[in-house]
Design a protein around this motif. Structure first.
Motif, PDB file in Angstrom:
ATOM      1  N   GLU A  28      33.137  24.286 120.195  1.00  0.00           N
ATOM      2  CA  GLU A  28      34.405  23.664 120.567  1.00  0.00           C
ATOM      3  C   GLU A  28      34.662  24.123 121.999  1.00  0.00           C
ATOM      4  O   GLU A  28      34.611  25.328 122.288  1.00  0.00           O
ATOM      5  CB  GLU A  28      35.543  24.116 119.643  1.00  0.00           C
ATOM      6  N   VAL A  29      34.939  23.177 122.888  1.00  0.00           N
ATOM      7  CA  VAL A  29      35.025  23.507 124.309  1.00  0.00           C
ATOM      8  C   VAL A  29      36.227  22.848 124.974  1.00  0.00           C
ATOM      9  O   VAL A  29      36.837  21.920 124.423  1.00  0.00           O
ATOM     10  CB  VAL A  29      33.746  23.043 125.054  1.00  0.00           C
ATOM     11  N   LEU A  30      36.522  23.342 126.160  1.00  0.00           N
ATOM     12  CA  LEU A  30      37.354  22.614 127.113  1.00  0.00           C
ATOM     13  C   LEU A  30      36.391  22.161 128.200  1.00  0.00           C
ATOM     14  O   LEU A  30      35.674  22.973 128.792  1.00  0.00           O
ATOM     15  CB  LEU A  30      38.445  23.503 127.713  1.00  0.00           C
ATOM     16  N   ASN A  31      36.346  20.849 128.453  1.00  0.00           N
ATOM     17  CA  ASN A  31      35.394  20.326 129.430  1.00  0.00           C
ATOM     18  C   ASN A  31      35.877  20.607 130.857  1.00  0.00           C
ATOM     19  O   ASN A  31      36.975  21.140 131.046  1.00  0.00           O
ATOM     20  CB  ASN A  31      35.111  18.842 129.163  1.00  0.00           C
ATOM     21  N   PRO A  32      35.092  20.274 131.883  1.00  0.00           N
ATOM     22  CA  PRO A  32      35.495  20.581 133.253  1.00  0.00           C
ATOM     23  C   PRO A  32      36.845  19.994 133.669  1.00  0.00           C
ATOM     24  O   PRO A  32      37.512  20.545 134.554  1.00  0.00           O
ATOM     25  CB  PRO A  32      34.356  19.996 134.091  1.00  0.00           C
ATOM     26  N   ALA A  33      37.281  18.901 133.015  1.00  0.00           N
ATOM     27  CA  ALA A  33      38.588  18.328 133.314  1.00  0.00           C
ATOM     28  C   ALA A  33      39.709  19.044 132.560  1.00  0.00           C
ATOM     29  O   ALA A  33      40.886  18.718 132.741  1.00  0.00           O
ATOM     30  CB  ALA A  33      38.602  16.843 132.969  1.00  0.00           C
ATOM     31  N   GLY A  34      39.355  20.010 131.695  1.00  0.00           N
ATOM     32  CA  GLY A  34      40.349  20.750 130.928  1.00  0.00           C
ATOM     33  C   GLY A  34      40.681  20.136 129.586  1.00  0.00           C
ATOM     34  O   GLY A  34      41.574  20.612 128.883  1.00  0.00           O
ATOM     35  N   ASN A  35      39.965  19.095 129.195  1.00  0.00           N
ATOM     36  CA  ASN A  35      40.220  18.417 127.928  1.00  0.00           C
ATOM     37  C   ASN A  35      39.358  18.995 126.816  1.00  0.00           C
ATOM     38  O   ASN A  35      38.226  19.401 127.057  1.00  0.00           O
ATOM     39  CB  ASN A  35      39.958  16.916 128.066  1.00  0.00           C
ATOM     40  N   PRO A  36      39.887  18.992 125.569  1.00  0.00           N
ATOM     41  CA  PRO A  36      39.098  19.508 124.450  1.00  0.00           C
ATOM     42  C   PRO A  36      37.919  18.598 124.132  1.00  0.00           C
ATOM     43  O   PRO A  36      37.977  17.377 124.335  1.00  0.00           O
ATOM     44  CB  PRO A  36      40.090  19.550 123.284  1.00  0.00           C
ATOM     45  N   GLY A  37      36.848  19.211 123.652  1.00  0.00           N
ATOM     46  CA  GLY A  37      35.666  18.442 123.281  1.00  0.00           C
ATOM     47  C   GLY A  37      34.729  19.292 122.449  1.00  0.00           C
ATOM     48  O   GLY A  37      35.066  20.412 122.055  1.00  0.00           O
ATOM     49  N   ILE A  38      33.568  18.739 122.181  1.00  0.00           N
ATOM     50  CA  ILE A  38      32.542  19.449 121.427  1.00  0.00           C
ATOM     51  C   ILE A  38      31.242  19.418 122.220  1.00  0.00           C
ATOM     52  O   ILE A  38      31.039  18.551 123.068  1.00  0.00           O
ATOM     53  CB  ILE A  38      32.316  18.849 120.021  1.00  0.00           C
ATOM     54  N   TYR A  39      30.392  20.372 121.926  1.00  0.00           N
ATOM     55  CA  TYR A  39      29.072  20.412 122.534  1.00  0.00           C
ATOM     56  C   TYR A  39      28.107  20.966 121.501  1.00  0.00           C
ATOM     57  O   TYR A  39      28.409  21.953 120.845  1.00  0.00           O
ATOM     58  CB  TYR A  39      29.061  21.314 123.781  1.00  0.00           C
TER      59      TYR A  39
END
Length: 184
Positions: A28-39
């Motif tokens: 579970e991540v925050l992407n470079p734009a600061g939005n939540p996401g998955i990897y």
């Protein structure tokens, strides 16, 4: 080059699957734009090794085998894995793999470089070698390997990498590094 700051933030990670060779992780991540996401990340437990053996007549040796994951036959340079965690060096692994797969022993080794094979989804690292001053001994492939060995001119193997006959990424990369050594 400057060292860049990591713009990704890891919130959590868990192992989704693991065996003796790989570990698949869900992040579970925050992407470079600061939005939540998955990897998803595939961690390889061994370093990949590839070897282009070149004999005194300018010939090399390819290894043919049926690749289960592709459901097709593949011609490749001798390859294998190196267990850094177990204390094995990449050169030791290259020597072991060359002997196992082809029965060849080399007295001259040149490291061609290091690459990452699919860095958008995995951390698989590979180290590439050229082996020269070859002596033929007995091959001893692993039980998962049913191998055919093909001896051919080095230039022909490089052409196979260029025209798509060889499709294994590590084999293509390793063979295409050879002309820079002026070994043709």
């Amino acid at each position: 080059m400057e060292k860049e700051i990591n713009p990704w933030k890891t919130i959590s990670q868990q192992t989704a699957y693991e065996n003796a060779w790989i570990k698949v992780e869900h992040h579970e991540v925050l992407n470079p734009a600061g939005n939540p996401g998955i990897y998803g990340k595939v961690h390889f437990k061994n370093t990949a090794i590839s070897i282009v053996p070149i004999d005194s007549e300018g010939f090399t040796y390819l290894v043919g085998q049926y690749r289960y994951t592709l459901n097709e036959y593949s011609w490749e340079v001798p390859e294998g894995g190196c267990s850094i965690a177990a204390g094995e060096s990449t050169l030791e692994a290259a020597k072991r793999e060359l002997l196992e797969e082809t029965g060849l022993v080399a007295s001259k080794w040149t490291q061609l470089g290091e690459v990452y094979l699919s860095n958008s989804v995995s951390d698989e690292k590979a180290v590439m070698y050229v082996a020269q001053n070859l002596v033929q001994q007995q091959a001893c492939p692993e039980e998962t390997e049913q191998l055919k060995i093909q001896r051919l001119p080095l230039g022909e193997a490089i052409e196979m990498a260029q025209n798509g006959t060889i499709t294994d990424a590590l084999s293509v990369l390793t063979l295409l590094k050879i002309p820079a050594l002026h070994l043709l």
